[in-house]
Design a protein around this motif. Sequence first.
Motif, PDB file in Angstrom:
ATOM      1  N   UNK A   1       0.939  -1.297   0.005  1.00 49.36           N
ATOM      2  CA  UNK A   1      -0.114  -0.179   0.032  1.00 49.36           C
ATOM      3  C   UNK A   1       0.637   1.397   0.072  1.00 49.36           C
ATOM      4  N   UNK A   2       1.740   1.252   1.060  1.00 46.42           N
ATOM      5  CA  UNK A   2       2.874   2.412   0.809  1.00 46.42           C
ATOM      6  C   UNK A   2       3.600   2.596  -0.407  1.00 46.42           C
ATOM      7  N   UNK A   3       4.138   1.448  -1.058  1.00 45.95           N
ATOM      8  CA  UNK A   3       4.597   1.534  -2.355  1.00 45.95           C
ATOM      9  C   UNK A   3       3.788   2.159  -3.557  1.00 45.95           C
ATOM     10  N   UNK A   4       2.491   1.666  -3.466  1.00 40.68           N
ATOM     11  CA  UNK A   4       1.568   2.120  -4.454  1.00 40.68           C
ATOM     12  C   UNK A   4       1.490   3.583  -4.291  1.00 40.68           C
ATOM     13  N   UNK A   5       1.161   4.179  -3.047  1.00 38.69           N
ATOM     14  CA  UNK A   5       1.059   5.364  -3.053  1.00 38.69           C
ATOM     15  C   UNK A   5       2.095   6.268  -3.424  1.00 38.69           C
ATOM     16  N   UNK A   6       3.263   5.884  -3.006  1.00 41.13           N
ATOM     17  CA  UNK A   6       4.530   6.414  -3.126  1.00 41.13           C
ATOM     18  C   UNK A   6       5.056   6.550  -4.927  1.00 41.13           C
TER      19      UNK A   6
END
Length: 123
Positions: free
Chosen positions: A87-92
């Motif tokens: 989730x963090x990677x997708x957002x970033x």
Amino acid sequence: MTDQPISFKDMCLRFDVTARTLRYYEYIELLAPIKEGRSRFYGPREIARMKLILRGRRFGFSLEEIRQWLLLYNQKGTREQNLVWVELADRQLKELEKQRAELDGTIADLRALRDSSAANLDD
């Protein structure tokens, strides 16, 4: 990687960080070195965490996001940690792609203005 702890100074040298940075990471509980008197030593766990911290910073994550993500491993295990990571990677990735598009536009504008100015020099 060796299982022998490394000194505070060696940790700074290995990761090319300042002593202040390393102490700050300890203060905000990203790292928990072994303390012997006033000396600090970093084992394999802390070395691995430091690699993750620096990689996360390079990717643009805040220290608080990294801290929360690292806490998940002890609280909920690897699976939950990996779910949050995705989730963090997708957002970033979305944020970085937006920044790249803005930077590409800025470069194009600067190039056009430069080319126009250079053409005026020839006149």
